[in-house]
Enzyme design. Structure first.
Site, PDB file in Angstrom:
ATOM      1  N   ARG A  43      13.003 -20.909 -23.573  1.00  0.00           N
ATOM      2  CA  ARG A  43      12.861 -20.076 -23.690  1.00  0.00           C
ATOM      3  C   ARG A  43      13.585 -19.232 -24.747  1.00  0.00           C
ATOM      4  O   ARG A  43      13.982 -17.313 -24.677  1.00  0.00           O
ATOM      5  CB  ARG A  43      13.309 -19.305 -22.878  1.00  0.00           C
ATOM      6  CG  ARG A  43      11.956 -20.137 -21.380  1.00  0.00           C
ATOM      7  CD  ARG A  43      12.026 -19.405 -19.626  1.00  0.00           C
ATOM      8  NE  ARG A  43      10.764 -19.595 -19.023  1.00  0.00           N
ATOM      9  CZ  ARG A  43      10.808 -19.781 -17.504  1.00  0.00           C
ATOM     10  NH1 ARG A  43      11.865 -18.808 -17.180  1.00  0.00           N
ATOM     11  NH2 ARG A  43       9.949 -20.153 -17.686  1.00  0.00           N
ATOM     12  N   ARG A  47      11.495 -12.958 -24.503  1.00  0.00           N
ATOM     13  CA  ARG A  47      11.335 -11.708 -23.899  1.00  0.00           C
ATOM     14  C   ARG A  47      12.966 -11.617 -24.053  1.00  0.00           C
ATOM     15  O   ARG A  47      13.203 -10.431 -23.861  1.00  0.00           O
ATOM     16  CB  ARG A  47      11.446 -12.296 -22.217  1.00  0.00           C
ATOM     17  CG  ARG A  47      12.300 -13.355 -21.967  1.00  0.00           C
ATOM     18  CD  ARG A  47      11.434 -13.593 -20.783  1.00  0.00           C
ATOM     19  NE  ARG A  47      12.456 -15.054 -20.206  1.00  0.00           N
ATOM     20  CZ  ARG A  47      12.851 -15.395 -18.418  1.00  0.00           C
ATOM     21  NH1 ARG A  47      11.289 -15.138 -17.751  1.00  0.00           N
ATOM     22  NH2 ARG A  47      13.420 -16.067 -17.936  1.00  0.00           N
ATOM     23  N   ARG A  56       4.866  -7.992 -29.166  1.00  0.00           N
ATOM     24  CA  ARG A  56       4.426  -8.452 -28.002  1.00  0.00           C
ATOM     25  C   ARG A  56       3.378  -6.521 -27.188  1.00  0.00           C
ATOM     26  O   ARG A  56       2.441  -7.048 -27.052  1.00  0.00           O
ATOM     27  CB  ARG A  56       4.786  -8.796 -27.119  1.00  0.00           C
ATOM     28  CG  ARG A  56       4.688 -10.050 -26.804  1.00  0.00           C
ATOM     29  CD  ARG A  56       3.038 -10.697 -26.349  1.00  0.00           C
ATOM     30  NE  ARG A  56       3.169 -10.490 -25.714  1.00  0.00           N
ATOM     31  CZ  ARG A  56       3.488 -10.187 -23.833  1.00  0.00           C
ATOM     32  NH1 ARG A  56       4.445 -11.328 -24.040  1.00  0.00           N
ATOM     33  NH2 ARG A  56       2.593  -9.687 -23.027  1.00  0.00           N
ATOM     34  N   ASP A  92       2.538 -21.186 -23.083  1.00  0.00           N
ATOM     35  CA  ASP A  92       2.414 -21.635 -21.665  1.00  0.00           C
ATOM     36  C   ASP A  92       1.543 -23.028 -21.640  1.00  0.00           C
ATOM     37  O   ASP A  92       1.034 -22.906 -22.854  1.00  0.00           O
ATOM     38  CB  ASP A  92       2.020 -20.105 -21.363  1.00  0.00           C
ATOM     39  CG  ASP A  92       2.512 -20.135 -19.996  1.00  0.00           C
ATOM     40  OD1 ASP A  92       1.261 -20.971 -19.019  1.00  0.00           O
ATOM     41  OD2 ASP A  92       2.911 -19.664 -20.313  1.00  0.00           O
ATOM     42  N   TYR A 172       0.577 -24.871  -9.323  1.00  0.00           N
ATOM     43  CA  TYR A 172      -0.362 -23.702  -9.819  1.00  0.00           C
ATOM     44  C   TYR A 172      -1.659 -23.819  -8.900  1.00  0.00           C
ATOM     45  O   TYR A 172      -2.287 -21.978  -8.913  1.00  0.00           O
ATOM     46  CB  TYR A 172       0.321 -23.123 -11.356  1.00  0.00           C
ATOM     47  CG  TYR A 172       1.081 -22.556 -11.797  1.00  0.00           C
ATOM     48  CD1 TYR A 172       2.416 -22.223 -10.967  1.00  0.00           C
ATOM     49  CD2 TYR A 172       2.152 -23.751 -12.409  1.00  0.00           C
ATOM     50  CE1 TYR A 172       2.844 -20.961 -11.524  1.00  0.00           C
ATOM     51  CE2 TYR A 172       3.307 -23.320 -13.229  1.00  0.00           C
ATOM     52  CZ  TYR A 172       3.530 -21.646 -12.593  1.00  0.00           C
ATOM     53  OH  TYR A 172       5.180 -21.317 -12.804  1.00  0.00           O
TER      54      TYR A 172
END
Length: 387
Positions: A43, A47, A56, A92, A172
């Site tokens: 990651r 972010r 973004r 993702d 998921y």
């Protein structure tokens, strides 16, 4: 098994051309200990970086992943800023689901949310009626284009491709979104093994095709993420999950390239050392969260390298792997916000413990927290490289 046949990478691929074949990280993944420990961060793209947040604005997560120019730029941002030894492709694990036509969104503050959860054998049959081969070159074109753009900019710095492991995708799909204990998924696994196996094999083929597209387009290594496998016992993992993880990796296990390597069997005379042509596979990493009890089984599924989270020391992880497997990890992400002397001591300890394995790639034991100060990561990379 519907795995695709292996083949030799195109001569223009960064591994086949020699551009990245001798990079620190590729050689470490292949079991050759490096004088300077290679480092990258899970990651690292995204972010925690202000330039990412600015880029973004107004674009959803999945739309960003499927915009080749944006995905490439986001992948490159931490490489430019931190000087890490590899880029990790910005995408993702649910992108293959989206490309296959499954209703899924990334909800801010929540994570992936499935429009129609898969709870019964009938649900599984409906979902798996989508042929994974529908995830063809046309549908995967945005992924291949983003990888191609990225490797053109990275040059000698390798790009790592990635995909979600079948259990995490299935979790998921069954839960409908993130879960703390994955009870619904584990219940389906035991109550209807046939439906469970069909679901995992379908997810494996989607992930395998997704990862293969990245590697063929120019990524120099691949990583299979199993975010939720730590919820499983070793017996359940080995019997009900590992075969599908092996199936996912089988899609890329046969990707090979040729390099000129030193020929240890031939005595060196005057002049350059002798070399011989060696065939190598694209290195594959298998990482899971909370999987200290599963490490050997994860390796046996077909990976060259095992990623280790922060819950188990690297020397113990290496012992459980027989001392024969390169490892990746395992800085505790919580310590990125600690005073520098505390983080420095922790990093030195991780590197010392990693010396018990044939080779070690330094990474976090999970992803970069969103509130991490980017300057800490930059300083950390410089510190490790200076060692």
């Amino acid at each position: 098994m519907n795995s695709e046949p292996g083949h030799t990478l195109d001569a223009r691929h960064p591994l086949a051309s020699g551009l990245t074949a001798n990079s620190r990280i590729v050689r470490a993944y292949q079991g050759e200990r490096q004088a300077v420990t290679p480092v990258w961060f899970m990651r690292q793209a995204g972010r925690s970086l202000p330039e990412y947040r600015e880029l973004r604005v107004g674009t959803s997560m999945l739309d960003a992943c499927l915009d080749p120019a944006m995905a490439s730029e986001i992948t490159l941002q931490p490489v430019r800023r931190h000087g890490v030894d590899a880029g990790i492709f910005f995408s993702d694990i649910v992108i293959p689901l989206r490309l296959a036509g499954v209703g899924v969104e990334i909800v801010p503050g929540t994570g992936p949310v499935i429009a129609k959860p898969v709870r019964t054998a009938a649900d599984v049959a409906e979902l798996t009626s989508i042929d994974p081969q529908a995830l063809d070159a046309e549908r995967l074109a945005p992924i291949a284009e983003a990888v191609g753009r990225t490797v053109a900019e990275l040059g000698e710095t390798p790009l790592i491709g990635f995909a979600g492991a079948p259990f995490t995708l299935a979790a998921y799909l069954v839960e409908g979104g993130p879960s703390k204990d994955h009870v619904r998924a584990r219940t389906l696994m035991h109550s209807d093994p046939q439906a469970w196996s069909a679901l995992l094999d379908w997810a494996a083929d989607l992930s395998g095709r997704f990862l293969r597209a990245q590697l063929e387009a120019g990524a120099s290594a691949g990583q299979l993420f199993d975010s939720w496998a730590g919820a499983l016992s070793l017996e359940d993992y080995a019997r009900r999950v590992a075969p599908s993880s092996a199936r996912a990796l089988s899609h890329v296990r046969g990707l090979v390239y040729e390099v000129e390597a030193p020929d240890a069997a031939t005595p060196a005379a005057d002049g350059p050392p002798p070399t011989r042509t060696t065939t190598r596979n694209v290195p594959l990493v298998h990482f899971g969260v909370g999987t200290g009890e599963l490490l050997a089984a994860m390796h046996d599924a077909g990976a060259d390298v095992v990623g280790v989270d922060y819950r188990i020391p690297l020397d113990e992880a290496s012992r459980r792997l027989g001392g024969l497997v390169p490892v990746q990890g395992n800085i505790d992400p919580a310590l990125l916000a600690a005073p520098w002397p505390v983080l420095e001591a922790h990093v030195l300890d991780v590197i010392a413990r990693g010396a018990s394995a044939p080779a070690h790639v330094l990474n976090l034991g999970h992803g970069v927290p969103p509130d991490t100060d980017p300057e800490v990561l930059t300083r950390l990379v410089a510190f490790v490289h200076a060692l």
